[in-house]
Design a protein around this motif. Structure first.
Motif, short mmCIF file in Angstrom:
data_model
loop_
_atom_site.label_atom_id
_atom_site.label_comp_id
_atom_site.label_asym_id
_atom_site.label_seq_id
_atom_site.Cartn_x
_atom_site.Cartn_y
_atom_site.Cartn_z
N PHE A 183 72.43 37.00 -70.87
CA PHE A 183 71.19 37.77 -70.77
C PHE A 183 71.55 39.21 -70.48
CE2 PHE A 183 72.38 36.22 -66.68
CZ PHE A 183 72.07 37.24 -65.78
N SER A 184 70.57 40.09 -70.48
CA SER A 184 70.85 41.51 -70.35
C SER A 184 71.28 41.93 -68.95
CB SER A 184 69.61 42.32 -70.75
OG SER A 184 69.78 43.69 -70.43
N THR A 185 70.39 41.76 -67.97
CA THR A 185 70.59 42.34 -66.64
C THR A 185 70.12 41.39 -65.56
OG1 THR A 185 70.20 44.55 -67.58
CG2 THR A 185 70.07 44.35 -65.18
N GLY A 186 70.94 41.20 -64.54
CA GLY A 186 70.55 40.36 -63.41
C GLY A 186 69.85 41.16 -62.33
N ASN A 187 69.43 40.47 -61.30
CA ASN A 187 68.79 41.11 -60.14
C ASN A 187 69.78 41.25 -58.99
OD1 ASN A 187 69.06 38.39 -59.53
ND2 ASN A 187 67.16 38.28 -58.38
N GLY A 188 71.07 41.15 -59.31
CA GLY A 188 72.12 41.12 -58.31
C GLY A 188 72.74 39.74 -58.21
N TYR A 189 72.11 38.78 -58.89
CA TYR A 189 72.59 37.39 -58.91
C TYR A 189 72.29 36.79 -60.28
CZ TYR A 189 72.39 37.99 -53.83
OH TYR A 189 72.55 38.47 -52.55
N THR A 190 72.91 35.64 -60.56
CA THR A 190 72.50 34.85 -61.72
C THR A 190 71.83 33.59 -61.21
OG1 THR A 190 74.57 33.59 -61.90
CG2 THR A 190 74.48 35.72 -63.03
N GLU A 191 71.22 32.83 -62.11
CA GLU A 191 70.46 31.64 -61.76
C GLU A 191 71.24 30.35 -62.00
OE1 GLU A 191 67.87 31.86 -59.92
OE2 GLU A 191 66.10 31.74 -61.18
N ASN A 192 70.94 29.32 -61.21
CA ASN A 192 71.34 27.97 -61.57
C ASN A 192 70.52 27.54 -62.78
OD1 ASN A 192 73.17 27.53 -59.40
ND2 ASN A 192 71.48 27.00 -58.04
N SER A 193 71.12 26.81 -63.68
CA SER A 193 70.42 26.43 -64.92
C SER A 193 69.11 25.68 -64.64
CB SER A 193 71.32 25.55 -65.79
OG SER A 193 71.71 24.37 -65.10
N GLU A 194 69.12 24.77 -63.66
CA GLU A 194 67.93 23.96 -63.39
C GLU A 194 66.79 24.75 -62.75
OE1 GLU A 194 70.70 23.30 -59.81
OE2 GLU A 194 70.85 23.68 -61.97
N ASP A 195 67.08 25.97 -62.29
CA ASP A 195 66.02 26.80 -61.71
C ASP A 195 65.22 27.54 -62.78
OD1 ASP A 195 66.49 26.06 -59.09
OD2 ASP A 195 67.98 27.64 -58.76
N ASP A 198 65.37 22.79 -67.58
CA ASP A 198 65.15 21.46 -67.01
C ASP A 198 66.40 20.84 -66.40
OD1 ASP A 198 62.48 21.53 -67.73
OD2 ASP A 198 62.83 20.58 -69.69
N ASN A 199 67.56 21.08 -67.00
CA ASN A 199 68.76 20.34 -66.63
C ASN A 199 69.73 21.13 -65.77
OD1 ASN A 199 67.85 18.17 -68.23
ND2 ASN A 199 68.78 19.09 -70.06
N ARG A 200 70.42 20.41 -64.90
CA ARG A 200 71.50 20.99 -64.13
C ARG A 200 72.77 20.97 -64.98
NH1 ARG A 200 75.95 20.30 -61.06
NH2 ARG A 200 76.08 21.52 -59.11
N ILE A 201 73.33 22.13 -65.24
CA ILE A 201 74.55 22.25 -66.04
C ILE A 201 75.65 22.75 -65.10
CG2 ILE A 201 75.62 23.36 -68.03
CD1 ILE A 201 72.79 23.61 -69.24
N PRO A 202 76.73 21.99 -64.94
CA PRO A 202 77.72 22.29 -63.89
C PRO A 202 78.39 23.65 -63.98
CG PRO A 202 78.53 20.59 -65.40
CD PRO A 202 77.08 20.76 -65.69
N TYR A 203 78.52 24.21 -65.16
CA TYR A 203 79.20 25.50 -65.29
C TYR A 203 78.23 26.69 -65.24
CZ TYR A 203 77.95 24.28 -70.11
OH TYR A 203 77.28 23.87 -71.24
N LEU A 204 76.92 26.41 -65.26
CA LEU A 204 75.92 27.48 -65.16
C LEU A 204 75.35 27.49 -63.75
CD1 LEU A 204 74.09 27.10 -68.61
CD2 LEU A 204 75.87 28.75 -67.97
N ARG A 205 76.17 28.06 -62.82
CA ARG A 205 75.82 28.12 -61.41
C ARG A 205 75.49 29.55 -61.01
NH1 ARG A 205 73.83 24.23 -59.93
NH2 ARG A 205 73.41 24.20 -62.14
N SER A 206 74.63 29.69 -60.02
CA SER A 206 74.28 31.01 -59.50
C SER A 206 75.52 31.69 -58.92
CB SER A 206 73.20 30.88 -58.43
OG SER A 206 72.89 32.15 -57.89
#
Length: 345
Positions: A183-195, A198-206
């Motif tokens: 994505f373009s720009t964060g707010n100082g953090y990235t999101e967990n996928s499930e947030d 729908d799904n929790r993806i182990p490599y897409l962690r905040s």
């Protein structure tokens, strides 16, 4: 007598010549190529030997059928040329080369996953992807030349180098190409996928992404008339002048849940219904308007592009950038995945 002596000496001479040859022949029964194979192995230059972080020396022959939404036609584009067109379209060309290389890995991983996995988005018939944000934005060289004009030669050289220096490389988790979302720009953090999904993806962690604060897209504001706000969300605002209560935040410091006059929403629902740039928002009411301030731009899951550029400016290489935004992954040569695609044809 002399004749007999001469005959004996001649016989001894022949024995001296023949016996050594007979002794050597049984041990010289090599195949013709054994010697050359040994020499070839010894002469392989060190720089040609495999490395997990080195670009593949094999140029894939796989072509990507891309549906062009303007011409309504399908273009078959060589894989690495496709990656060039995506990187040029998805990330600002003025970004650092290491950030562009990280984007190249994300783009290549996305399309290899699309080629090899079954649980992917369907494209128009006969194509694998189209050229929009539904998949990855793609422009061919003619379109880029029209866009960049006199800067085309320098720009395409920079993008092509970034792609070539990572040729064939993809990102994997558990020996499979990842969903390399960005994505373009964060707010100082990235999101967990499930947030956000729908799904929790182990490599897409905040994770932290402080470099985003330098992005021109870090802060934005949107003003919506009260009656339009109510219509878009199908709510009636309280008569006391309040709007709604944010009841929960995500690990990435974005809005998880909101209650507006008793009606519950997710931050994602609010963002999509109101057309906000991020789910990190706060709001206030000024007479007949709702003023909404947001931080960041995009869904927040995966790699922040402005964050990647910030890391590159500080000296991080593309593999460090990738490992920061995608957890517990490996960067590998994607040829083993592409060979399966080729074998099916």
């Amino acid at each position: 007598m002399k004749k007999i002596l001469l005959f004996v000496l001649s016989g001894l001479f022949l024995v001296i010549l023949i016996v050594p040859a007979m002794l050597v022949l049984p041990f010289d029964n090599r195949t013709p190529n054994e010697g050359s194979i040994s020499r070839q192995a010894a002469e392989i230059p060190q720089e040609h030997k495999g490395s997990e972080k080195k670009a593949s020396t094999h140029k894939s022959t796989v072509a990507i059928p891309v549906y062009r939404t303007v011409s309504k036609e399908i273009e078959n584009i060589p894989l690495e040329e496709y990656v060039v067109g995506v990187v040029a379209s998805e990330m600002p060309v003025e970004f650092e080369k290491e950030a562009l290389k990280a984007q190249a890995l994300a783009a290549r991983t996305y399309i290899v996953r699309q080629l090899t996995e079954n649980n992917v988005i369907n494209a128009p018939k006969g194509s694998l992807v189209d050229d929009t944000q539904m998949f990855q934005v793609f422009k061919n060289k003619k379109e880029l030349k029209s866009l960049w004009k006199e800067d085309y030669e320098n720009n395409i050289k920079k993008i092509t180098e970034a792609v070539s220096e990572t040729q064939g490389q993809i990102i994997t988790y558990d020996n499979k190409p990842i969903d390399a979302s960005f994505f373009s720009t964060g707010n100082g953090y990235t999101e967990n996928s499930e947030d956000y999904w729908d799904n929790r993806i182990p490599y897409l962690r905040s994770t932290t992404s402080p470099w985003d604060k330098n992005s021109s897209k870090y802060r934005s504001q949107k003003v919506i008339a009260v009656d339009q706000f109510e219509k878009l969300l199908n709510v009636s605002l309280p008569s006391n002048g309040t709007i709604g209560t944010i009841t929960k935040l995500t690990e990435g410091k974005r809005v998880a849940n909101v209650i507006i006059n008793g009606k519950k929403f997710t931050g994602k629902e609010i963002r999509e219904k109101l057309g906000l740039k991020s789910t990190d928002f706060n709001w206030s009411r000024d007479k007949g308007n709702i003023i909404i301030n947001t931080k960041g731009y995009g869904h927040g899951v995966g790699m922040s592009q402005y964050g990647a550029n910030g890391m590159a400016k500080e000296g991080s290489t593309y593999d460090k950038i990738i490992s920061h935004y995608y957890k517990d992954i490996k960067i590998v040569d994607g040829e083993s995945f592409l060979s399966k695609v080729t074998a099916k044809k």
